[in-house]
Design a protein around this motif. Structure first.
Motif, PDB file in Angstrom:
ATOM      1  N   PRO A   1     -14.075   2.850  -0.142  1.00  0.00           N
ATOM      2  CA  PRO A   1     -15.333   2.881   0.621  1.00  0.00           C
ATOM      3  C   PRO A   1     -15.945   4.286   0.555  1.00  0.00           C
ATOM      4  N   ILE A   2     -17.264   4.345   0.444  1.00  0.00           N
ATOM      5  CA  ILE A   2     -17.953   5.639   0.330  1.00  0.00           C
ATOM      6  C   ILE A   2     -19.037   5.714   1.409  1.00  0.00           C
ATOM      7  N   TRP A   3     -18.993   6.785   2.185  1.00  0.00           N
ATOM      8  CA  TRP A   3     -20.005   6.952   3.242  1.00  0.00           C
ATOM      9  C   TRP A   3     -20.234   8.425   3.506  1.00  0.00           C
ATOM     10  N   ARG A   4     -21.383   8.721   4.216  1.00  0.00           N
ATOM     11  CA  ARG A   4     -21.662  10.106   4.587  1.00  0.00           C
ATOM     12  C   ARG A   4     -21.521  10.353   6.080  1.00  0.00           C
ATOM     13  N   ASP A   5     -22.024   9.393   6.895  1.00  0.00           N
ATOM     14  CA  ASP A   5     -21.964   9.598   8.339  1.00  0.00           C
ATOM     15  C   ASP A   5     -21.318   8.391   9.021  1.00  0.00           C
ATOM     16  N   ASP A   6     -21.141   8.492  10.329  1.00  0.00           N
ATOM     17  CA  ASP A   6     -20.419   7.453  11.069  1.00  0.00           C
ATOM     18  C   ASP A   6     -21.134   6.110  11.056  1.00  0.00           C
ATOM     19  N   GLU A   7     -22.467   6.181  11.042  1.00  0.00           N
ATOM     20  CA  GLU A   7     -23.228   4.935  11.039  1.00  0.00           C
ATOM     21  C   GLU A   7     -22.969   4.166   9.738  1.00  0.00           C
TER      22      GLU A   7
ATOM     23  N   VAL B   1     -20.044   0.145   6.099  1.00  0.00           N
ATOM     24  CA  VAL B   1     -19.257   0.031   4.866  1.00  0.00           C
ATOM     25  C   VAL B   1     -17.871  -0.549   5.160  1.00  0.00           C
ATOM     26  N   GLU B   2     -17.266  -0.078   6.243  1.00  0.00           N
ATOM     27  CA  GLU B   2     -15.895  -0.539   6.544  1.00  0.00           C
ATOM     28  C   GLU B   2     -15.850  -2.031   6.876  1.00  0.00           C
ATOM     29  N   THR B   3     -16.849  -2.502   7.608  1.00  0.00           N
ATOM     30  CA  THR B   3     -16.909  -3.934   7.943  1.00  0.00           C
ATOM     31  C   THR B   3     -17.054  -4.756   6.653  1.00  0.00           C
ATOM     32  N   TYR B   4     -17.958  -4.305   5.801  1.00  0.00           N
ATOM     33  CA  TYR B   4     -18.235  -4.998   4.540  1.00  0.00           C
ATOM     34  C   TYR B   4     -16.996  -5.028   3.638  1.00  0.00           C
ATOM     35  N   VAL B   5     -16.351  -3.878   3.553  1.00  0.00           N
ATOM     36  CA  VAL B   5     -15.165  -3.733   2.695  1.00  0.00           C
ATOM     37  C   VAL B   5     -14.006  -4.613   3.191  1.00  0.00           C
TER      38      VAL B   5
ATOM     39  N   ASP C   1      -8.689   3.726   2.885  1.00  0.00           N
ATOM     40  CA  ASP C   1      -9.620   4.128   3.954  1.00  0.00           C
ATOM     41  C   ASP C   1      -9.324   5.528   4.499  1.00  0.00           C
ATOM     42  N   ARG C   2      -8.590   6.319   3.735  1.00  0.00           N
ATOM     43  CA  ARG C   2      -8.298   7.685   4.207  1.00  0.00           C
ATOM     44  C   ARG C   2      -9.597   8.463   4.404  1.00  0.00           C
ATOM     45  N   ASP C   3      -9.701   9.200   5.521  1.00  0.00           N
ATOM     46  CA  ASP C   3     -10.892  10.043   5.695  1.00  0.00           C
ATOM     47  C   ASP C   3     -10.530  11.521   5.541  1.00  0.00           C
ATOM     48  N   THR C   4      -9.362  11.765   4.980  1.00  0.00           N
ATOM     49  CA  THR C   4      -8.904  13.150   4.786  1.00  0.00           C
ATOM     50  C   THR C   4      -9.158  13.643   3.368  1.00  0.00           C
ATOM     51  N   VAL C   5      -9.503  12.752   2.462  1.00  0.00           N
ATOM     52  CA  VAL C   5      -9.808  13.158   1.080  1.00  0.00           C
ATOM     53  C   VAL C   5     -11.113  12.514   0.637  1.00  0.00           C
TER      54      VAL C   5
END
Ligand SMILES: [Zn+2]
Length: 482
Positions: free
Chosen positions: A297-303, A308-312, A330-334
């Protein structure tokens, strides 16, 4: 790749000091070095590959009437000595337990290098009549062979395998069994691992210690060297005789049973690495990949992230329901780029990228690990398209390896041709050979061995022995090997 790297803890190995294969196995998370020289830790990713190997083979063995059993890891030392060729073949590799519970044992125990001897000791009790035959057993186990030069998966002191041990009422039945298993292995290695093999029998000096005939499958690695993928042995009556196993046949005569043994090991995982890997890392054939598709999943902000997460999650559920082994990273650390590299290193065949624009458009971007090509696919077609892509990748990997095998299989009309060829051009060499051991030693002087004497017409000689000039008995495949 450098050959025969000796791996010892004393050598203070660093990432850089290992050769590319050893480094890749560790970096991709398949295995790691252990504190014990020559042993390896199979990590969860590598073990998941092994479980897929086990599932397929176990299912096919059961479908062909074999049943699993388990025999002890310790074998009385005297058992190994009962079959003359067997003891000669295995003596240098034995690990022997001399003490237990603080006391010296009255008879040392061998840590099993293979289980024929302890199994035949039991067969003596179990086999009395032709009605007890055939006996079709398989064991999933670990074995220990005291190897000096070791490499993860390819050659380790302890490794995992399945070993089949069958007993039959006739020579023909035993040979048919050994061939049945060879064919089963070939179907697995070519169909699931996408690795083409050359099959046939081993020469007298290369066959299993105690076998009448050893059937083998040899695959070509990317450096042109051969790797023995597995063997199936027709043991004749050798072990029945040595262990005093007798049965009363239909004709009223007492006979020793005819038997077979056969195995494939965790070495197959090393073969996958060596055959399909590229500069970016592993490429796992989809049918044997623990993760067939990874979603990034690729995103820039929380919105964006929430959408994206729901869709994925929906896509992943669809794929799983469609029988595809899928994981969401779904790691948000890398960052996504880091994830792409990591999954490429680990050889996951298909990557699905989903960003906010893909969510809006109702699609996903699919990237193939083997070709690197990318395509956008509507969500409604994603399961079917992913399945089709995985199948294409499977076929493509096999086709690529088969082309490589053909392009690197050469003819050698003389010993000089062979010697020069082995030095200058990687690969397998077909040569005419008299099957004499003296001439076989000439191959050994070129650091090569007779890998396989192919079945049927393929081994019809088309000239004299390239070493002695006497009439050849077979056209065989000679190569350097792991
Ligand atoms: Zn010869």
């Amino acid at each position: 790749m450098a050959e025969d790297v000796v791996t010892t803890p004393e050598a203070e190995e660093t990432e850089e000091s290992r050769d590319p294969y050893d480094r890749l196995v560790v970096r991709a998370g398949l295995a790691d070095y252990s504190p014990v020289r020559g042993c390896m830790v199979i990590r969860e990713y590598g073990y998941a590959v092994w479980e897929l190997i086990q599932n397929w083979i176990d299912g096919e063995l059961k479908a062909t009437g074999h049943k699993n059993a388990y025999f002890p890891i310790f074998i009385p030392l005297s058992f190994i000595a009962k079959e003359a060729e067997h003891v000669e073949g295995f003596a240098p590799q034995l690990a022997v337990v001399t003490h237990g519970g603080g006391e010296e044992l009255t008879e040392p125990l061998v840590v099993r290098p293979t289980s024929e001897t302890i199994i035949y000791d039991m067969y003596r009790k179990w086999i009395q009549s032709y009605r007890d035959l055939p006996l079709l057993l398989n064991q999933w186990a670990n074995v220990v062979r005291w190897e000096i030069r070791t490499r993860p998966f390819l050659r380790t002191m302890e490794f995992l395998w399945q070993e089949g041990h069958t007993a039959h009422a006739s020579a023909a039945e035993a040979d048919a069994e050994a061939r049945l298993i060879l064919d089963l292995y070939i179907r697995f290695i070519e169909g699931e691992l996408a690795i083409p093999v050359m099959s046939g029998r081993k020469s007298e000096s290369e066959k299993f210690a105690g076998a009448d005939i050893t059937y083998t499958m040899e695959a070509m690695m990317q450096d042109g060297k051969a790797l023995q993928m597995g063997t199936s042995h027709n043991l004749g009556q050798n072990f029945g005789r040595a262990f005093d196993v007798w049965f009363l046949d239909r004709d009223g005569e007492r006979k020793n049973p005819w038997s077979t043994s056969w195995a494939v090991t965790t070495r197959l995982i090393g073969a996958i690495v060596l055959v399909h890997g590229d500069a970016k890392g592993l490429i796992l054939p989809p049918r044997i990949a623990p993760i067939q598709a990874v979603i990034v999943p690729i995103w820039r902000d929380d919105e964006q992230r929430a959408a994206v997460e729901t869709y994925v999650a929906g896509i992943a559920a669809d794929l799983a329901a469609g029988g595809i082994r899928v994981e969401i990273d779904d790691r948000d650390t890398v960052r996504p780029g880091f994830k792409f590299n990591e999954w490429e290193l680990k050889g996951v065949p298909l990557r699905l990228e989903v960003g906010p624009r893909d969510v809006e458009a109702g699609q996903a971007v699919a990237a193939r690990r083997d070709t690197g090509t990318k395509e956008s696919t509507p969500r409604s077609e994603l399961v079917a398209r992913s399945g089709a892509l995985l199948e294409e990748i499977q076929q493509q990997l096999y086709a690529r390896a088969l082309t490589f095998l053909h392009e690197n299989t050469h003819e050698a009309g003389s010993l000089e041709d062979l010697a020069r060829g082995l030095e200058e051009q990687r690969g397998f060499y077909r040569v005419n050979w008299c099957e004499g051991q003296g001439c076989e030693r000439a191959f050994a002087r070129e650091k090569a061995t007779v890998r396989v004497i192919p079945f049927g017409e393929e081994s019809e000689p088309n000239g004299p022995c390239i070493v002695c000039g006497e009439p050849a008995r077979a056209r065989v495949v000679v190569a350097r090997s792991y």
